[in-house]
Structures are given as structure tokens and as C-alpha cells.
Write a protein that holds these residues in place. Sequence first.
Motif, PDB file in Angstrom:
ATOM      1  N   SER A 175       0.830  -1.199   0.000  1.00 38.78           N
ATOM      2  CA  SER A 175       0.000   0.000   0.000  1.00 38.78           C
ATOM      3  C   SER A 175       0.867   1.253   0.000  1.00 38.78           C
ATOM      4  O   SER A 175       0.504   2.261  -0.600  1.00 38.78           O
ATOM      5  CB  SER A 175      -0.929   0.011   1.208  1.00 38.78           C
ATOM      6  OG  SER A 175      -0.194   0.118   2.397  1.00 38.78           O
ATOM      7  N   ALA A 186       1.880   2.016  -3.451  1.00 38.47           N
ATOM      8  CA  ALA A 186       0.745   2.541  -4.204  1.00 38.47           C
ATOM      9  C   ALA A 186       0.580   4.029  -3.907  1.00 38.47           C
ATOM     10  O   ALA A 186       0.377   4.838  -4.813  1.00 38.47           O
ATOM     11  CB  ALA A 186      -0.520   1.770  -3.851  1.00 38.47           C
ATOM     12  N   THR A 221       0.764   7.254  -6.346  1.00 36.97           N
ATOM     13  CA  THR A 221      -0.332   8.218  -6.469  1.00 36.97           C
ATOM     14  C   THR A 221       0.219   9.638  -6.343  1.00 36.97           C
ATOM     15  O   THR A 221      -0.104  10.520  -7.147  1.00 36.97           O
ATOM     16  CB  THR A 221      -1.374   7.984  -5.361  1.00 36.97           C
ATOM     17  OG1 THR A 221      -1.711   6.598  -5.338  1.00 36.97           O
ATOM     18  CG2 THR A 221      -2.627   8.806  -5.594  1.00 36.97           C
ATOM     19  N   ASN A 261       6.191  -0.408  -9.860  1.00 38.61           N
ATOM     20  CA  ASN A 261       5.090  -1.309 -10.197  1.00 38.61           C
ATOM     21  C   ASN A 261       5.488  -2.761 -10.019  1.00 38.61           C
ATOM     22  O   ASN A 261       4.657  -3.598  -9.671  1.00 38.61           O
ATOM     23  CB  ASN A 261       4.626  -1.051 -11.630  1.00 38.61           C
ATOM     24  CG  ASN A 261       3.755   0.177 -11.705  1.00 38.61           C
ATOM     25  OD1 ASN A 261       3.141   0.555 -10.710  1.00 38.61           O
ATOM     26  ND2 ASN A 261       3.699   0.796 -12.860  1.00 38.61           N
ATOM     27  N   ILE A 276       5.134  -3.470  -6.476  1.00 43.13           N
ATOM     28  CA  ILE A 276       3.714  -3.627  -6.167  1.00 43.13           C
ATOM     29  C   ILE A 276       3.232  -5.008  -6.594  1.00 43.13           C
ATOM     30  O   ILE A 276       2.524  -5.692  -5.839  1.00 43.13           O
ATOM     31  CB  ILE A 276       2.905  -2.518  -6.874  1.00 43.13           C
ATOM     32  CG1 ILE A 276       3.117  -1.220  -6.108  1.00 43.13           C
ATOM     33  CG2 ILE A 276       1.435  -2.869  -6.965  1.00 43.13           C
ATOM     34  CD1 ILE A 276       2.280  -0.081  -6.577  1.00 43.13           C
ATOM     35  N   PRO A 291      -3.324  -5.826  -9.113  1.00 33.42           N
ATOM     36  CA  PRO A 291      -1.882  -5.694  -9.434  1.00 33.42           C
ATOM     37  C   PRO A 291      -1.417  -6.652 -10.524  1.00 33.42           C
ATOM     38  O   PRO A 291      -0.371  -6.426 -11.125  1.00 33.42           O
ATOM     39  CB  PRO A 291      -1.176  -5.984  -8.098  1.00 33.42           C
ATOM     40  CG  PRO A 291      -2.194  -6.489  -7.176  1.00 33.42           C
ATOM     41  CD  PRO A 291      -3.530  -6.143  -7.697  1.00 33.42           C
ATOM     42  N   THR A 326      -1.128   3.234 -14.227  1.00 33.93           N
ATOM     43  CA  THR A 326      -0.489   3.133 -12.921  1.00 33.93           C
ATOM     44  C   THR A 326      -1.216   3.992 -11.899  1.00 33.93           C
ATOM     45  O   THR A 326      -1.469   3.570 -10.777  1.00 33.93           O
ATOM     46  CB  THR A 326       0.981   3.592 -13.032  1.00 33.93           C
ATOM     47  OG1 THR A 326       1.612   2.808 -14.021  1.00 33.93           O
ATOM     48  CG2 THR A 326       1.692   3.434 -11.732  1.00 33.93           C
ATOM     49  N   SER A 384      -3.002   2.479  -8.768  1.00 37.82           N
ATOM     50  CA  SER A 384      -2.475   2.813  -7.441  1.00 37.82           C
ATOM     51  C   SER A 384      -3.614   3.244  -6.518  1.00 37.82           C
ATOM     52  O   SER A 384      -3.614   2.932  -5.324  1.00 37.82           O
ATOM     53  CB  SER A 384      -1.411   3.904  -7.551  1.00 37.82           C
ATOM     54  OG  SER A 384      -1.998   5.148  -7.823  1.00 37.82           O
ATOM     55  N   ILE A 401      -5.519   0.178  -5.485  1.00 38.89           N
ATOM     56  CA  ILE A 401      -4.812  -0.560  -4.440  1.00 38.89           C
ATOM     57  C   ILE A 401      -4.968   0.127  -3.091  1.00 38.89           C
ATOM     58  O   ILE A 401      -5.167  -0.533  -2.061  1.00 38.89           O
ATOM     59  CB  ILE A 401      -3.329  -0.725  -4.827  1.00 38.89           C
ATOM     60  CG1 ILE A 401      -3.225  -1.698  -5.995  1.00 38.89           C
ATOM     61  CG2 ILE A 401      -2.510  -1.227  -3.644  1.00 38.89           C
ATOM     62  CD1 ILE A 401      -1.907  -1.663  -6.701  1.00 38.89           C
ATOM     63  N   ASN A 402      -4.910   1.449  -3.081  1.00 36.36           N
ATOM     64  CA  ASN A 402      -5.134   2.158  -1.821  1.00 36.36           C
ATOM     65  C   ASN A 402      -6.503   1.817  -1.244  1.00 36.36           C
ATOM     66  O   ASN A 402      -6.647   1.604  -0.033  1.00 36.36           O
ATOM     67  CB  ASN A 402      -5.042   3.667  -2.043  1.00 36.36           C
ATOM     68  CG  ASN A 402      -3.610   4.141  -2.099  1.00 36.36           C
ATOM     69  OD1 ASN A 402      -2.779   3.680  -1.327  1.00 36.36           O
ATOM     70  ND2 ASN A 402      -3.305   5.038  -3.011  1.00 36.36           N
TER      71      ASN A 402
END
Lengths: 576, 417
Positions: free
Chosen positions: A268, A271, A275, A299, A302, A355, A370, A374, A377-378
Amino acid sequence: MSAVVSPIRDPLIYGHKSYHDITEDLVSPTERTPSAPWVIGFILSISLLGFGLFCIAWTIWHGIGTWNLNRTVGWGWDITNFVWWIGIGHAGTLISAILLLFRQKWRTGVNRAAEAMTIFAVICAALFPGIHVGRAWVVFYFFPYPNTRGPLWPNFNSPLLWDLFAISTYFTVSLLFWYTGLVPDFATVRDRAKGMRKKVYNFLSFGWVGSAKHWQRWEALSLVLAGIATPLVLSVHTIVSFDFATSVIPGWHTTIFPPYFVAGAIFSGFAMVLTLMLVVRKVLHLEEYITLNHVESMNKVILATGSIVGVAYLTELFVAWYSGYVYEQFAFFNRALGPYWWSYFGMMFCNVISPQFFWSRKIRRSVAWTFFLSIVINIGMWFERFVIIATTLARDYIPSSWSYYSPTWVEIGIFIGTIGLFFTLFLIFCRVAPVVAVAEVKSILKSSGDQYCGPDAIHHGHGHDDHGHDHSHEEHAVAESVKEEVAAVVEAVEDDLKKLEGIGPKVEAALKKAGVKTFAALAGSDTNDLQTILDEGDGNFMGNSPESWPHQARLAMEGKWDELEKLQDELQGGKY
Amino acid sequence: MNQFTFTGRLKTSLIIMMVVGLVSMGLTWIWDDEIHTRFWSNYLHNASFFTGISLMAGFFIAVCITAWAGWYAVFKRVWESFSMFLIVGLVLMAIMGLGVYFGWHHIYHWADPVAAVEDKIISGKTGFLNKNWYLFGTIVIVGTWYFLSSRIRSLSIAEDNDDNDTDFAKHRRMRLYAAIFLPIAGFTSAAMVWQWIMSVDSHWYSTLFAWYCGASWFVSMICLTIMSLLYLRAKGYLQQVSVEHMHDLGKFLFAFSIFWTYLWFSQYMLIWYGNVGEETIYYRTRFDHFKPLFYANLVINFLFPFFVLMRNDTKRKFGSLGLVAGVVFIGHWLDYFLMIKPGVMHTAHEHLSHGHDAGGHHDMSFQLGVQMPGFLEIGTMIGFLGLFLFVFFSALSKASLVAKNDPYIHESLHHHV
């Protein structure tokens, strides 16, 4: 840092930057008046922060009853947000400490901002344990103190207390680490500033002058802090996981929690770094410093950590079945198919499935993808904590106490407030300090600048097309390319010509005045020309003969100091 | 000296080691109880330990390729050759699987057809703990590991012989195989650890266990790498491997010893704190009947490398580094002993007393080969080590020692810590 760079590596700094360009590009954002997007962002952030403060005040004034926590679900958005923010903080230390130990050059583009993000995220996180106790004025109960509770200090055996220590240690070390990196950069800002601003930055940079001694200490300190910070990265989220896993709540009590929390936190954190940095690089025009190669590397991290988290999810799920323990089995059944099924699927989709898009190189190198992923993912990592906390608590051992929880506007408001706080701090940071570490980027220029490596290189990399395994041959190849490189940057560099026998300070001054500033230039000079320089120079150089200088200079240029010394033993005052 | 010669002398020494192993295993078989518990548990112990080491070598090459690491390129043939043992590991573990299939041994409680029906906990696990999963799962999974490792190796050797590959096409293909290998190894190694090792304590479970075993394998692999490189250097090979490379390997040994301890502690702490009987029994048994090993495990695998390798210079001196590598290697071998023996012995005692109740009382008085490795265990280990090294050296002798066309070879040759 290895001086030799593999031809397969891509550059990390584009645009044929000189050292001066780097200073200019990275420091100038702190010197300009704020741009319109910055002002708008700042007003927005500070409004959110204001609303959050209002909600906190509301909570403290009216009591914790303004939240929707109930007798079954004692932890809700508060602890979810706490763990989420702590997790986000992790990437900073990972990038600065672990990647430093692994000598990853791409860290230099993002470490400064990531470390800053760590500190701000930990501040946001630290808010929650403080206010979720309800009576904020007795928050010192967190601390073990030897009075009314007798000699036992009973809360020492609570992971919640360990958490307090872990996070405060982590915060302190992260702050030191970040500040250490900032010292030389603050000095750079100072050197360009005037008046009051100069005084402030002089104070902040501790009077840094950039002497060799300063750099030496600075590097030693960075390594020591990296060594301390590395176990800390693991320990913090490990102890956060202990908050849950030491209990005997099904779904919480599982041994994989510590490493899986750490992996999830790094996941996280990266990510969030993406961001932020994708916006920053656009707004501050830092595309040449935070390149697509940086984005791709992040990435990959991630993808790796997301998959580790995936392995952990499936391990938990599998072992719940394997254990034959019905409560554990129910906990997972309830997560996936109970009333909160949407958060479980949100978590699985955002953290494990999304991901996987990064297997595609095209997506890894796409800014739009991306950025989008991101954020996904958050969100997913927030869901993960919500699943672990609220979903698990809502249906415990006794069905009669089962409950459902959804937040009130106050809880949502506090969360939004922390986002406001985070961005407020980050935006201020962007104004007062170089958002990319100037000194560290400079340190990789000679190895990773696009004029030195990659397809657009002017100065060919070391050992570029030579693959002979014969060692002396290969040494020679390296020397050849060093020669090219030195010749190419001849205007930029000056060598200490006095190292050559027969050249004193006065001769050196004369040579440099005539444009012969480096070993390379000297090596390529004709002795007759050198004699002319001497004849026309200010001073009496009757006793000096340049006959051996090109030869000596060639050895010096190629770094063959031993041979040079041998030659100088044979020379007499620089003459054969 | 870019070509390793597998001399007759070395071969003879390794064959002697293997003979020692065979004799030890033979004697174990003869002096064993009627179901040959000691023989089979020693077999499982060593077969899984060395197979895991070769997996970790292949896995770590994949990690390095994916992470664009450069420093290791000069000695990557060593790891490639380690990973070639996987095919032997496949055979060794398949024999274990055939044993489950045909009832040659009673290592696993769940493999007992009566227990699979009558024992409530085991019957719930038969979907995973069964002979088909064990045998065919092992063959398919270890086979996949071997396939991917050997693809990476053959590309690496092909790269060596192709001086015109300026675009590094072969390395780019290796990246593909490496990337595929990572998730496969991540998921399947856990499944194999559960089958091979965790299931000797058929009732017990821990979600962390697979990663714990993996860390133990990884540290052992690093130890063996250090020792092999020191040997090769002493024989005049791989002089390009400098103190800088050894320093980095020392750092890996140091860091992953701590990481192993971190996993050990996480698992122990949570089980101790939770205090659930079904879980604590694992440590209770080890604490009551295996106390010396229980502590030795932490002393050898944590305190020793931690304090010795903490200093910079011990990682840069071949003597101290080699010593730590040797001791920690044995330490992790003991760790596997401690993972496997207690569960196996419990199952055997129950089987021999023909009782299937979990609470059955049995004799746990001190016995060499059960609470502590005896000479036969050491002999068996020497035999397996001989086999491993034999496979390693013969793979090593089949290609040049330094991969001269590796894109990172120059970085590696000029590596500085």
C-alpha cells in the motif's frame, strides 16, 4: 556504487542533465511563487483538515457515542484508518533503507518524497489511538506509569502498548533519516537564497559546507540509520499485526499475520508513493527525474508484494479449512459470504487481482494505468483492514451478540480530515524542500544519466561492447571507455595537474589558462604546443620540460597510479 | 581456469561420502523398529532439506534476474548448478510419495487409512492430505521447478556461446522464465511444505509455517554457496569472486538469519500468547522432550551468526565467514530435524501401540536419533550432502565458470560494496 554500468540498464535521468541543471530543476520549485494548482490543492486540503478537526472536536465534546461502535464491534473505522495509514508509511522506509542497502539507484528519484510521506502518514495514524479512547484527556493511560495501578504495570503485556513504542521509535528514526537526507539539500537551497530565507536554510542545514568530512559522516550516518530502519520496517507492522493476532478471535489469531502485514504495508505504501509522485512529476515537470523506469520498478514491487499478499490470503483461507477448526472456518465463510461480502471481494479484487495487470510491461509503463491502479490498491488495502477488523468482529462466537456496523458522519469526517492533513503537510513539504533528493540524484548522474548509458548516450558506457573474459583485456576496455568519457566531459572537469612530476602550481596555472585543464587534455597535447604555452606564459619556465607530461597524464587519466609512480621514480624533474 | 574439472579425486571423496550415507542408512534400517521409523524420518529429513536448498537456488536466480541485480553474475553458475539437484530431489521425494502410496512407511499419521476415517480432524483434511496429492503433487510441482530452473540455465549457457547477442535476447527470455517462476514457486512451495513437513504433525497447523521453512532453506542455500565458493577459490577457480562478493553473501547470511529468527519468533510468540492447546502442543512437545535442540536452534541459527557477522570485517574474512556458514548450515539441518522428528515419533508410538487416540501415553525417554541426531543421522546427512555435491560439481563442470556474456558481468567483475 559500482562505476561500471551494464549496457542493458536504462537511464534514470533523462535530458542530458548537467549538475547545474539538476540543482536548477529540483530546487527552483521551492523558489517560485506557488502555482495555481498548488493553491487550489492547498485550500482543498486545509478545508478537509478543518472538517476533520471539527469532527474530532465533536467526538471529544459529545463523547465516543457519536460513533457507531457497539458492544460487538468495538473497533471500526478508527482502527481501520490507523492501520491503513501506518501501512502507507512503510514504503518510505523501505525505499530509503532497504533499497539503500541493496544499492538500488532508482530509489534516488523517489526516496525523499516517500520518506516525507512516511512521516505524514504516521502522524495521521497516530491520531486514531489518541481519539478512539473517547476521553482524550486520559490518553496518557497508554503509557505505563508506576502509580495507581500498582507495581505490576499491567499493560506491559498488551500489544497495544508495544505498538505505541514501536510507532514512536519508527517515527523518530524515519524523521532522522529524512532530515539527514535533507541537510545537504537545504544547504543547496541556502546557497541560492538571499536575506532571511538564507538564514533560515542555513539554520536548517546545520551549517553544512559540503566538505569531504561532512560527506563522509553523512554517508556513514545514512548507512547506520538504514541498518536501524530496516528491522524497524518489519517490526512496526509486525506489532500492529500482534494487536490482532495475539487474541484468540478466529480470523485474527493466525501466525502468518506478521510477515503478511509487512508485505501488505509495503504494497500500500508503494501505491501511495505512486499516487503522489505521478501528480508531483506532472505538476513540477520532473518527468526526467521520476522516469517511466522508476514507475516500472515501483510497479514491479507492487506486483511482487501484491502477490505475496495474495499467497497470504489464500494460505489463510486454505489453512482455515485445513485446521478443521469450525470457528476459524466460519470466520472466513463469513468474510466471503456474510453481510460484508462486498468488502471481502473489494479486497480480493483490488489487492490480488488488480496488481496482476502489472504483468504487462505496457501497463507497468503507462502513467494513466499506474495512477488508476495505485488508487484501486489504496482502496483495496483499506478494505483489507476493514475486513479484518469490522467484518470479523461483527459475528463472533455467540450469535445472539452478532451485530452490524456502519460509520456515522463523524467517523467518515475524521477519516477525510486525515486525508486533508496528509495532503496539507505534503503540499507544504513540496514548497519548502526539494521534493527529489538533489544530492542523491547527482550521485547517480555519472552512472545513470542518459548521456552516459542507454541508447542516447554520448559518452559510451564502460566495457560497452567488450565481452572478453580475459581480465587484462577487459581492464583495458574499461580504461578505453574511461578515456572517452573523460575526453568528452573535458570542459566540465579540472584535474590536479600538480600530481605529475615537473608541474608545479605556476606551470599548472599557465596550462589551465591556456585551456589544458585535465589529464585527458594534457595527454592529447603535443609537446611542442606545451612548450609554446610555457614560453608564452607569465613566468620563467626555463627549467621545465614538457617531454614526459603527456605520457604521465595518460597514466593518470587511466588511473594507473602505480605505473605513474614507477615512471616518476625513473624521471628526473619530469625529464626522461 | 574458466572451466571446472571434476577430478577423479574429488569424485572419489564424494562417492566415499555417499557410501558412508548408504552404510548409515543400512544400519539404521537394520537397528530400527519394525516400521523403520528412524530410517524413513532421516530420509525425509535430508531429502526435503536438500531439495529445498536447490529450489531456493533456482528461485533466487529468478529473483536476481527479475530485480536486475548485477553483483551475482560472476558466480551465478554455482546457483544454476545447485538448482540442477531438483531433478534428484524429485526422485527422492517421489520415493517418499511412493512410500505413502504403497504403505512402505508410517511417517504420516494421515496416511493411515484407519485414521483417515476415524480421526475426526484428519478426516477433515483428506481432501489435501492424501496419497495422490502427495505423490502426483510432488512430481508435478517439483517437476515444474526443475523445468523452469533448467530453462533458465540452458538459456544462460546458450548466452555464453553466442557472442553476437548484443541485444541480450537470451537474457530477456530468461527474464520471462524468471518472472513465471516467482509466483509459481511462491504458491507451490507452500503446498509442498505443508505436504512434506507440516503434515508430520497431522493435527497441527500454522499459517506461517511454509514461509518459516522457506527461510530456513534459503539461509542454508546461502551457507552452501559461501562454502562452495570458498572451496572453488581455494582450488584456483573463480578468482574473480572477490571479497566484495563474499561480503555481500555474508550480508545475506546475516540478514536472512535475522529474518528466519523473525519468523521463528512471530510463530512462537503468537502461539504462546494465544495459548490455544491445539497449537501450543507443537512447542510443548519440543520444549519437553527436545529441549537441547530447542535452544540450540536459536543459539546456532540466530545468536551465533548475529554476533559474529555483525561486524564488517568478519564478513570480509574468509575464515570467519566460512566458519559461520558451516555452523549455520548444520544449524538449519538441525532445525529440520526438530520440525520432523517429534511428529514422526508421535505417529510411530501410536502406531506401534496400536492406539489411535491422540492423547495416548507413550514413552519419550531419551533416545539417540529421536531427541538428538546420532551417528547414523550424521552419516545419512554426509551421504545426502555427498550426493548433492556430486550433482552440483558435475553440473558445474558442464559449463564455463564465469558467464562471460551475461549483461551484468562487467558490473559483477567490478563489484564494490
